[in-house]
Design a protein around this motif. Structure first.
Motif, PDB file in Angstrom:
ATOM      1  N   GLU A  37      -5.076   1.058  11.098  1.00 39.74           N
ATOM      2  CA  GLU A  37      -5.952  -0.030  11.527  1.00 39.74           C
ATOM      3  C   GLU A  37      -6.133  -1.124  10.464  1.00 39.74           C
ATOM      4  O   GLU A  37      -6.156  -2.309  10.792  1.00 39.74           O
ATOM      5  N   ARG A  38      -6.250  -0.742   9.198  1.00 40.87           N
ATOM      6  CA  ARG A  38      -6.459  -1.757   8.139  1.00 40.87           C
ATOM      7  C   ARG A  38      -5.312  -2.750   8.062  1.00 40.87           C
ATOM      8  O   ARG A  38      -5.503  -3.902   7.684  1.00 40.87           O
ATOM      9  N   TRP A  39      -4.110  -2.323   8.402  1.00 41.93           N
ATOM     10  CA  TRP A  39      -2.919  -3.133   8.184  1.00 41.93           C
ATOM     11  C   TRP A  39      -2.401  -3.814   9.439  1.00 41.93           C
ATOM     12  O   TRP A  39      -1.362  -4.457   9.412  1.00 41.93           O
ATOM     13  N   LYS A  40      -3.097  -3.692  10.548  1.00 41.79           N
ATOM     14  CA  LYS A  40      -2.655  -4.342  11.792  1.00 41.79           C
ATOM     15  C   LYS A  40      -3.064  -5.788  11.819  1.00 41.79           C
ATOM     16  O   LYS A  40      -3.999  -6.217  11.234  1.00 41.79           O
ATOM     17  N   MET A  74       0.838  -1.200   0.000  1.00 37.84           N
ATOM     18  CA  MET A  74       0.000   0.000   0.000  1.00 37.84           C
ATOM     19  C   MET A  74       0.873   1.250   0.000  1.00 37.84           C
ATOM     20  O   MET A  74       0.581   2.215  -0.708  1.00 37.84           O
ATOM     21  N   GLN A  75       1.943   1.225   0.762  1.00 37.95           N
ATOM     22  CA  GLN A  75       2.836   2.379   0.813  1.00 37.95           C
ATOM     23  C   GLN A  75       3.458   2.622  -0.564  1.00 37.95           C
ATOM     24  O   GLN A  75       3.465   3.749  -1.048  1.00 37.95           O
ATOM     25  N   LYS A  76       3.935   1.577  -1.219  1.00 40.61           N
ATOM     26  CA  LYS A  76       4.513   1.725  -2.561  1.00 40.61           C
ATOM     27  C   LYS A  76       3.479   2.247  -3.553  1.00 40.61           C
ATOM     28  O   LYS A  76       3.762   3.108  -4.372  1.00 40.61           O
ATOM     29  N   PHE A  77       2.258   1.705  -3.472  1.00 42.24           N
ATOM     30  CA  PHE A  77       1.179   2.126  -4.350  1.00 42.24           C
ATOM     31  C   PHE A  77       0.878   3.617  -4.158  1.00 42.24           C
ATOM     32  O   PHE A  77       0.756   4.366  -5.128  1.00 42.24           O
TER      33      PHE A  77
END
Length: 87
Positions: free
Chosen positions: A84-87, A55-58
């Motif tokens: 929260e989505r990535w925890k 997600m960070q790269k995107f």
């Protein structure tokens, strides 16, 4: 329900979302996700985006398309793994 200042998927400031946030299936505004990430109760990112790192790269790529300098894009997205989505 908890009020969030930032999208819990990409980190975008929710108060800057021109649509006021994403939308749930019933049409209500999401208090957790921005309109660029979430619509009708579903995430808008490509299905291969299944981790905080992806997600960070995107997001960095998308920000660069909008003319945002690479270092600033990285700086703006470095909190994504804590959302929260990535925890």
């Amino acid at each position: 329900m908890k009020e969030y200042k930032f999208c819990q998927s990409c980190g975008f400031p929710l108060k800057k979302d021109k649509k006021g946030g994403g939308s749930e299936k019933d049409g209500t505004r999401s208090k957790k996700f921005c309109s660029m990430c979430y619509k009708n109760g579903e995430f808008l990112t490509p299905s291969e985006i299944d981790s905080a790192e992806k997600m960070q790269k995107f997001c960095i790529q998308e920000m660069k398309k909008d003319g945002i300098y690479g270092f600033y894009a990285w700086l703006a997205t470095r909190s994504i793994p804590k959302l929260e989505r990535w925890k």
